[in-house]
Design an enzyme around this catalytic site. Structure first.
Site, mmCIF file in Angstrom:
data_model
loop_
_atom_site.group_PDB
_atom_site.id
_atom_site.type_symbol
_atom_site.label_atom_id
_atom_site.label_comp_id
_atom_site.label_asym_id
_atom_site.label_seq_id
_atom_site.Cartn_x
_atom_site.Cartn_y
_atom_site.Cartn_z
ATOM 1 N N HIS A 304 -2.511 47.446 25.433
ATOM 2 C CA HIS A 304 -1.836 46.765 26.538
ATOM 3 C C HIS A 304 -1.074 45.581 25.981
ATOM 4 O O HIS A 304 -1.528 44.911 25.056
ATOM 5 C CB HIS A 304 -2.863 46.290 27.582
ATOM 6 C CG HIS A 304 -2.260 45.924 28.902
ATOM 7 N ND1 HIS A 304 -1.670 44.703 29.132
ATOM 8 C CD2 HIS A 304 -2.149 46.621 30.064
ATOM 9 C CE1 HIS A 304 -1.233 44.654 30.375
ATOM 10 N NE2 HIS A 304 -1.509 45.802 30.969
ATOM 11 N N ASP A 362 -4.434 52.697 32.941
ATOM 12 C CA ASP A 362 -3.522 53.808 33.236
ATOM 13 C C ASP A 362 -4.059 55.139 32.729
ATOM 14 O O ASP A 362 -3.804 56.186 33.322
ATOM 15 C CB ASP A 362 -2.153 53.534 32.607
ATOM 16 C CG ASP A 362 -1.499 52.294 33.172
ATOM 17 O OD1 ASP A 362 -1.386 52.213 34.400
ATOM 18 O OD2 ASP A 362 -1.131 51.397 32.398
#
Length: 427
Positions: A304, A362
């Site tokens: 991320h 995600d």
């Protein structure tokens, strides 16, 4: 007033003193607002080191892997709260008591229907239109049905506007799915909770009773809560920038929806499913991982930009993902077995550990959404549904700030200097 300053020596005898403002937690900031009087601007493409606003809503500690809504750790909210309770917290700063929660939910459920003329707007879209193009258009079009929302300095009208949009987003998002699949619209049932109502409008049919699975509806509600807000990302910044002009709040939110559509922002869980389909089979995971290490492939759903440790939402989603696959009897589904194999490799391989490439939210949310029957094309639209409460919270914080100014970024101009026009016959 800050008592700490940083000195900037311009090299020509001028020295500026810029105040340093203390953050509650996280990085302090240098107040650069007076830099312009020295004939200079700061240069920070992508705003990687620039605080564009002051906010009390959400904080991310990327190094420690922590996310807080109004000071509450996301892990505690995911365990004990709901999306609508989280919405109240983000909008108003405190968790509601029982009476406040009931009144807030009643207001939301009162406004779930869309005006009949809004429904007719869908006929103007192609059947194969991307759901995000429809969500962007319909949210923007809602502004024409509620002109009184322009009076957002009136607290009562502002609250009504926010409640309306939170209420209507599940309805119009589900309609996007139904329209592209040629299915009749299913209207909201206000005896259902927020997540249940959305799933009903997505998957029910007029000819038979729709059975809700509490594990699935809880998992979906958790997805909404975990995606509700995430500091000053691209779409939130777009909402703030558009809203700073004083535009209609629904138009500002439409700007956020449009920004979220970008694959670098809201399309990450779509990319996860695409990657898994490209790998194709559990037996090919090791070869794909080797390709990732050799920079041949890109690993989607891992790592991320903000979190330098684990994404705190990912561990919550991991548990939820396994619960969903278990209750649906899909643990033997080839794609899900492939995903779990990839997860195990990433959590145990030193390359991924050293590079801090942990599965992020995600990776798991895409798997959950596919498992419950939501097509990949709808993933980003559901992200927009979840993020609406965060966008509205950020918009409200901005427009109620007495020091608010219209956003006007500066630039580093590197084009031509002044030059004279040449008549066409002489060119």
């Amino acid at each position: 007033m800050s008592e700490k300053f940083v000195k900037i020596d311009f090299g020509d005898g001028r020295v500026a003193q810029m105040p340093i403002f203390d953050a509650t937690i996280g990085e302090n900031v240098i107040d650069m607002r007076t830099l312009g009087k020295y004939g200079l601007w700061s240069y920070d493409p992508g705003f990687l080191s620039t605080a564009a606003c002051e906010s009390k809503i959400t904080f991310i500690d990327g190094e420690a892997g922590k996310l807080f809504y109004r000071g509450y750790p996301i892990e505690q909210l995911a365990e004990h709260s709901t999306h609508l309770e989280g919405a109240y917290l983000l909008l108003y700063g405190e968790l509601p008591n029982s009476k406040q929660k009931q009144e807030f939910e009643e207001q939301i459920f009162k406004h779930t229907m869309l005006h009949d003329q809004v429904i007719s707007l869908f006929k103007g879209f192609r059947r194969d239109a991307h759901p995000m193009s429809m969500v962007t258009g319909v949210v923007g079009a809602l502004a024409s049905f509620y002109p009184e929302s322009f009076e957002f300095q009136d607290e009562i009208k502002r609250k009504m506007s926010m409640q309306r949009l939170i209420a209507k987003m599940p309805t119009l998002t589900a309609m996007c799915y139904r329209y592209t699949h040629g299915l009749p619209f299913m209207f909201p049932q206000n005896n259902l909770n927020y997540a249940e109502n959305f799933l009903y409008m997505m998957f029910a049919t007029p000819c038979e009773k729709y059975e809700l699975n509490p594990v699935i509806s809880k998992a979906f509600d958790r997805i909404l809560l975990l995606h509700a807000d995430h500091e000053q990302n691209a779409s939130t910044s777009a909402v703030r920038l558009a809203g700073s002009s004083g535009t209609h709040p629904f138009s500002a939110i439409a700007a956020g929806v449009a920004t979220l559509w970008g694959p670098a922002h809201g399309g990450a869980n779509e990319a996860v499913l695409k990657m898994l389909n490209e790998i194709g089979d559990e037996s090919k995971v090791d070869a794909y991982v080797a390709g990732v290490k050799n920079k041949k492939y890109r690993l989607m759903g891992f790592g991320h930009r903000v979190y330098k440790n684990t994404d705190p939402r990912a561990s919550i989603m991991r548990k939820t993902c396994h619960e969903v696959l278990e209750v649906l009897g899909k643990k033997d589904d080839p794609l899900f077995k492939l995903a779990m194999r990839l997860e195990n490799v990433a959590l145990s391989d030193s390359y991924f550990i050293d590079h801090k490439l942990y599965p992020n939210v995600d990776f798991y949310s895409g798997i959950i959404l596919r498992a419950i029957g939501i097509p990949v094309s709808m993933f980003t639209a559901i992200f927009a549904l979840a993020r609406t409460v965060g966008w509205l919270s950020q918009w409200q914080e901005m427009i109620t700030d007495p020091g608010m100014k219209i956003s006007r970024p500066r630039q580093l101009y590197t084009g031509y200097n002044a030059r004279d026009y040449v008549l066409i016959e002489k060119r």
